[in-house]
Design a protein around this motif. Structure first.
Motif, PDB file in Angstrom:
ATOM      1  N   ALA A  67    -115.204 -19.126  33.720  1.00 16.59           N
ATOM      2  CA  ALA A  67    -116.646 -19.234  33.608  1.00 16.59           C
ATOM      3  C   ALA A  67    -117.291 -18.819  34.924  1.00 16.59           C
ATOM      4  CB  ALA A  67    -117.048 -20.663  33.263  1.00 16.59           C
ATOM      5  N   ALA A  68    -118.418 -18.172  34.835  1.00 16.10           N
ATOM      6  CA  ALA A  68    -119.204 -17.808  36.022  1.00 16.10           C
ATOM      7  C   ALA A  68    -118.386 -17.031  37.040  1.00 16.10           C
ATOM      8  CB  ALA A  68    -119.818 -19.040  36.676  1.00 16.10           C
ATOM      9  N   GLY A  69    -117.425 -16.260  36.571  1.00 19.18           N
ATOM     10  CA  GLY A  69    -116.664 -15.363  37.437  1.00 19.18           C
ATOM     11  C   GLY A  69    -115.807 -16.031  38.484  1.00 19.18           C
ATOM     12  N   ARG A  70    -115.461 -17.273  38.299  1.00 19.59           N
ATOM     13  CA  ARG A  70    -114.665 -17.946  39.333  1.00 19.59           C
ATOM     14  C   ARG A  70    -113.447 -18.625  38.753  1.00 19.59           C
ATOM     15  NH1 ARG A  70    -117.100 -17.716  44.367  1.00 19.59           N
ATOM     16  NH2 ARG A  70    -115.081 -18.479  45.060  1.00 19.59           N
ATOM     17  N   GLY A  71    -113.455 -19.932  38.742  1.00 14.81           N
ATOM     18  CA  GLY A  71    -112.234 -20.680  38.461  1.00 14.81           C
ATOM     19  C   GLY A  71    -111.669 -20.456  37.072  1.00 14.81           C
ATOM     20  N   LEU A  72    -110.359 -20.614  36.967  1.00 10.60           N
ATOM     21  CA  LEU A  72    -109.645 -20.458  35.713  1.00 10.60           C
ATOM     22  C   LEU A  72    -109.345 -21.816  35.108  1.00 10.60           C
ATOM     23  CD1 LEU A  72    -107.129 -17.779  36.907  1.00 10.60           C
ATOM     24  CD2 LEU A  72    -108.856 -17.418  35.178  1.00 10.60           C
ATOM     25  N   GLN A  73    -109.619 -21.922  33.828  1.00 12.02           N
ATOM     26  CA  GLN A  73    -109.316 -23.154  33.116  1.00 12.02           C
ATOM     27  C   GLN A  73    -108.308 -22.840  32.019  1.00 12.02           C
ATOM     28  OE1 GLN A  73    -112.467 -24.678  30.573  1.00 12.02           O
ATOM     29  NE2 GLN A  73    -111.865 -26.786  30.998  1.00 12.02           N
ATOM     30  N   LEU A  74    -107.163 -23.509  32.039  1.00 14.44           N
ATOM     31  CA  LEU A  74    -106.172 -23.318  30.983  1.00 14.44           C
ATOM     32  C   LEU A  74    -106.662 -24.005  29.720  1.00 14.44           C
ATOM     33  CD1 LEU A  74    -103.400 -22.345  30.026  1.00 14.44           C
ATOM     34  CD2 LEU A  74    -102.448 -24.487  30.899  1.00 14.44           C
ATOM     35  N   LEU A  75    -106.744 -23.235  28.635  1.00 17.77           N
ATOM     36  CA  LEU A  75    -107.223 -23.770  27.366  1.00 17.77           C
ATOM     37  C   LEU A  75    -106.060 -24.171  26.458  1.00 17.77           C
ATOM     38  CD1 LEU A  75    -109.997 -21.137  26.589  1.00 17.77           C
ATOM     39  CD2 LEU A  75    -110.271 -23.379  27.679  1.00 17.77           C
ATOM     40  N   PHE A  76    -105.157 -23.237  26.224  1.00 18.86           N
ATOM     41  CA  PHE A  76    -104.037 -23.454  25.315  1.00 18.86           C
ATOM     42  C   PHE A  76    -102.804 -22.744  25.855  1.00 18.86           C
ATOM     43  CE2 PHE A  76    -106.607 -25.114  21.903  1.00 18.86           C
ATOM     44  CZ  PHE A  76    -107.816 -24.450  22.020  1.00 18.86           C
ATOM     45  N   TYR A  77    -101.634 -23.287  25.492  1.00 17.11           N
ATOM     46  CA  TYR A  77    -100.413 -22.540  25.724  1.00 17.11           C
ATOM     47  C   TYR A  77     -99.463 -22.775  24.563  1.00 17.11           C
ATOM     48  CZ  TYR A  77     -98.025 -26.757  27.494  1.00 17.11           C
ATOM     49  OH  TYR A  77     -97.470 -27.987  27.629  1.00 17.11           O
ATOM     50  N   SER A  78     -98.532 -21.824  24.426  1.00 15.41           N
ATOM     51  CA  SER A  78     -97.614 -21.864  23.289  1.00 15.41           C
ATOM     52  C   SER A  78     -96.224 -21.445  23.743  1.00 15.41           C
ATOM     53  CB  SER A  78     -98.106 -20.920  22.188  1.00 15.41           C
ATOM     54  OG  SER A  78     -97.131 -20.771  21.184  1.00 15.41           O
ATOM     55  N   VAL A  79     -95.231 -22.217  23.341  1.00 12.96           N
ATOM     56  CA  VAL A  79     -93.848 -21.888  23.689  1.00 12.96           C
ATOM     57  C   VAL A  79     -93.104 -21.278  22.504  1.00 12.96           C
ATOM     58  CG1 VAL A  79     -93.761 -23.614  25.515  1.00 12.96           C
ATOM     59  CG2 VAL A  79     -93.023 -24.214  23.203  1.00 12.96           C
ATOM     60  N   GLY A  80     -93.766 -21.181  21.355  1.00  9.64           N
ATOM     61  CA  GLY A  80     -93.117 -20.572  20.201  1.00  9.64           C
ATOM     62  C   GLY A  80     -94.059 -20.491  19.025  1.00  9.64           C
ATOM     63  N   ILE A  81     -93.622 -19.820  17.975  1.00 10.27           N
ATOM     64  CA  ILE A  81     -94.445 -19.650  16.775  1.00 10.27           C
ATOM     65  C   ILE A  81     -94.889 -21.002  16.254  1.00 10.27           C
ATOM     66  CG2 ILE A  81     -94.461 -18.841  14.381  1.00 10.27           C
ATOM     67  CD1 ILE A  81     -92.454 -16.706  15.204  1.00 10.27           C
ATOM     68  N   GLY A  82     -96.179 -21.123  16.019  1.00 12.05           N
ATOM     69  CA  GLY A  82     -96.730 -22.347  15.455  1.00 12.05           C
ATOM     70  C   GLY A  82     -96.817 -23.516  16.411  1.00 12.05           C
ATOM     71  N   GLN A  83     -96.390 -23.320  17.657  1.00  8.38           N
ATOM     72  CA  GLN A  83     -96.405 -24.415  18.639  1.00  8.38           C
ATOM     73  C   GLN A  83     -97.548 -24.185  19.615  1.00  8.38           C
ATOM     74  OE1 GLN A  83     -92.418 -25.565  20.194  1.00  8.38           O
ATOM     75  NE2 GLN A  83     -91.701 -23.807  19.014  1.00  8.38           N
ATOM     76  N   ILE A  84     -98.557 -25.039  19.536  1.00  8.76           N
ATOM     77  CA  ILE A  84     -99.744 -24.887  20.364  1.00  8.76           C
ATOM     78  C   ILE A  84     -99.992 -26.200  21.100  1.00  8.76           C
ATOM     79  CG2 ILE A  84    -102.190 -24.328  20.428  1.00  8.76           C
ATOM     80  CD1 ILE A  84    -100.480 -22.074  19.301  1.00  8.76           C
ATOM     81  N   SER A  85    -100.226 -26.079  22.404  1.00  8.88           N
ATOM     82  CA  SER A  85    -100.630 -27.235  23.196  1.00  8.88           C
ATOM     83  C   SER A  85    -102.029 -26.983  23.727  1.00  8.88           C
ATOM     84  CB  SER A  85     -99.665 -27.458  24.355  1.00  8.88           C
ATOM     85  OG  SER A  85     -98.386 -27.782  23.895  1.00  8.88           O
ATOM     86  N   SER A  86    -102.878 -27.983  23.573  1.00 15.10           N
ATOM     87  CA  SER A  86    -104.255 -27.867  24.027  1.00 15.10           C
ATOM     88  C   SER A  86    -104.423 -28.643  25.318  1.00 15.10           C
ATOM     89  CB  SER A  86    -105.205 -28.425  22.961  1.00 15.10           C
ATOM     90  OG  SER A  86    -106.530 -28.434  23.447  1.00 15.10           O
ATOM     91  N   GLU A  87    -105.025 -27.995  26.285  1.00 12.44           N
ATOM     92  CA  GLU A  87    -105.196 -28.634  27.589  1.00 12.44           C
ATOM     93  C   GLU A  87    -106.508 -29.387  27.691  1.00 12.44           C
ATOM     94  OE1 GLU A  87    -102.969 -28.643  30.448  1.00 12.44           O
ATOM     95  OE2 GLU A  87    -101.747 -28.291  28.671  1.00 12.44           O
ATOM     96  N   VAL A  88    -107.524 -28.927  26.994  1.00  7.79           N
ATOM     97  CA  VAL A  88    -108.820 -29.593  27.059  1.00  7.79           C
ATOM     98  C   VAL A  88    -109.441 -29.626  25.666  1.00  7.79           C
ATOM     99  CG1 VAL A  88    -109.313 -29.050  29.458  1.00  7.79           C
ATOM    100  CG2 VAL A  88    -109.918 -27.416  27.698  1.00  7.79           C
ATOM    101  N   PRO A  89    -110.073 -30.736  25.339  1.00 10.41           N
ATOM    102  CA  PRO A  89    -110.749 -30.802  24.032  1.00 10.41           C
ATOM    103  C   PRO A  89    -111.989 -29.922  24.041  1.00 10.41           C
ATOM    104  CG  PRO A  89    -111.228 -32.765  25.311  1.00 10.41           C
ATOM    105  CD  PRO A  89    -110.218 -31.981  26.102  1.00 10.41           C
ATOM    106  N   GLN A  90    -112.198 -29.182  22.957  1.00 12.10           N
ATOM    107  CA  GLN A  90    -113.335 -28.276  22.950  1.00 12.10           C
ATOM    108  C   GLN A  90    -113.541 -27.704  21.563  1.00 12.10           C
ATOM    109  OE1 GLN A  90    -112.128 -24.978  25.531  1.00 12.10           O
ATOM    110  NE2 GLN A  90    -110.112 -25.869  25.256  1.00 12.10           N
ATOM    111  N   ASN A  91    -114.431 -26.755  21.542  1.00 15.82           N
ATOM    112  CA  ASN A  91    -114.845 -26.126  20.294  1.00 15.82           C
ATOM    113  C   ASN A  91    -113.918 -25.010  19.857  1.00 15.82           C
ATOM    114  OD1 ASN A  91    -116.739 -25.599  18.194  1.00 15.82           O
ATOM    115  ND2 ASN A  91    -117.523 -23.881  19.393  1.00 15.82           N
TER     116      ASN A  91
END
Lengths: 114, 115
Positions: free
Chosen positions: B39-63
Motif C-alpha cells: 500500500a502507498a508504495g512502501r511496506g509489504l504485507q503478507l496476505l496469503f501463502y500456500s504450500v500445496g494445492i488447496g492449502q491456503i494460509s491467511s495472514e490477516v483477516p480481510q475482504n
C-alpha cells in the motif's frame, strides 16, 4: 518475534559518491538476511543475501552488504552511486532455514542526484 | 528456467465489484506461493501463502481470499471490493525443497485501483 527496521525513509546521495542504506534486525538464532530493490511499478528484485560465511556479501549491480552480528545490522552499500540506482530498497530477515517466511522492512527510498 | 507471471498488470474496478488476480509459475514443481500487498508504495504485507494445492494460509483477516486450484497457479479474489483494497499486489514463489537457502522471487505486480 522477528523484526527488521529500516530507520531512514529516504536517502539522498550525489552520483559517484558512496551510498549506505541501513538495516537492523531482531531474530533468534542466526538470521538469514536479504536485500531487494523495487523500481517504480515493478516487482521486487533480489540483490543479495547472507546465510553464513563471510560477513561481506557481494550482490547484483555492484551492491554489497555487511553482516554485523554484534550490532544486529545488515547495511547495504555501494562505493559509487549511479542515478539508475534510484529506487526503493527493502531489507528482509528470516529465521534459519525459513527463507520462505520473510519479514520485510518498510523500505528506504534511495535518490541519486546527477 | 523458472518464471512467474501475474495478470492483469493494472485494474480499475468500482466498489462492490468482484476481483480475480492470477499468478502462475513455470519451470518448477510444488512451489510455495505467496500474495503480498503493498500500500502507498512502501511496506509489504503478507496476505496469503500456500504450500500445496488447496492449502491456503491467511495472514490477516480481510475482504480477500486466495485459492490454489493447480500446483503452479495462485489466485487472489474478492466478491465485493472495498476502497481500502486498492494497492499493488505481488505474487511470489520459493521452492518448497531446501527453502532455507533459496530466494523468494516476485512477479511484476498487479496494480488495483478501486473507485
Amino acid at each position: 518475534a522477528q523484526s527488521v527496521a529500516q530507520p531512514e525513509d529516504q536517502v539522498n546521495v550525489a552520483e559517484g559518491n558512496p551510498l549506505t542504506v541501513k538495516c537492523t534486525y531482531s531474530v533468534s538464532g542466526n538470521p538469514y538476511l536479504f536485500w531487494y530493490v523495487q523500481y517504480p511499478n515493478r516487482g521486487l528484485q533480489f540483490l543479495l543475501k547472507y546465510i553464513t560465511g563471510d560477513n561481506l556479501v557481494k550482490g547484483s549491480y555492484g551492491f554489497e552488504a555487511e553482516f554485523n552480528k554484534s550490532q544486529t545490522s545488515f547495511h547495504l552499500k555501494k562505493p559509487s552511486a549511479l542515478v539508475s540506482d534510484s529506487a526503493l530498497y527493502f531489507c528482509a530477515v528470516s529465521r534459519p532455514r525459513q527463507a520462505d517466511k520473510l519479514i520485510f522492512g518498510t523500505g528506504t527510498r534511495l535518490q541519486v542526484f546527477p | 528456467s523458472q518464471t512467474i507471471h501475474q495478470w492483469p498488470a493494472t485494474l480499475v474496478q468500482p466498489v462492490g465489484s468482484p476481483l480475480s488476480l492470477e499468478c502462475t509459475v513455470e519451470g518448477t514443481s510444488n512451489p510455495n506461493l505467496y500474495w503480498y500487498r503493498q500500500a502507498a508504495g512502501r511496506g509489504l504485507q503478507l496476505l496469503f501463502y500456500s504450500v500445496g494445492i488447496g492449502q491456503i494460509s491467511s495472514e490477516v483477516p480481510q475482504n480477500l481470499s486466495a485459492s490454489r486450484p493447480q500446483d503452479r497457479q495462485f489466485i487472489l479474489s474478492s466478491k465485493k471490493l472495498l476502497l481500502s483494497d486498492s494497492g499493488f499486489y505481488l505474487c511470489a514463489w520459493i521452492p518448497s525443497q531446501g527453502a532455507g537457502a533459496n530466494v523468494l522471487t516476485f512477479g511484476a505486480g498487479s496494480r488495483l485501483t478501486v473507485l
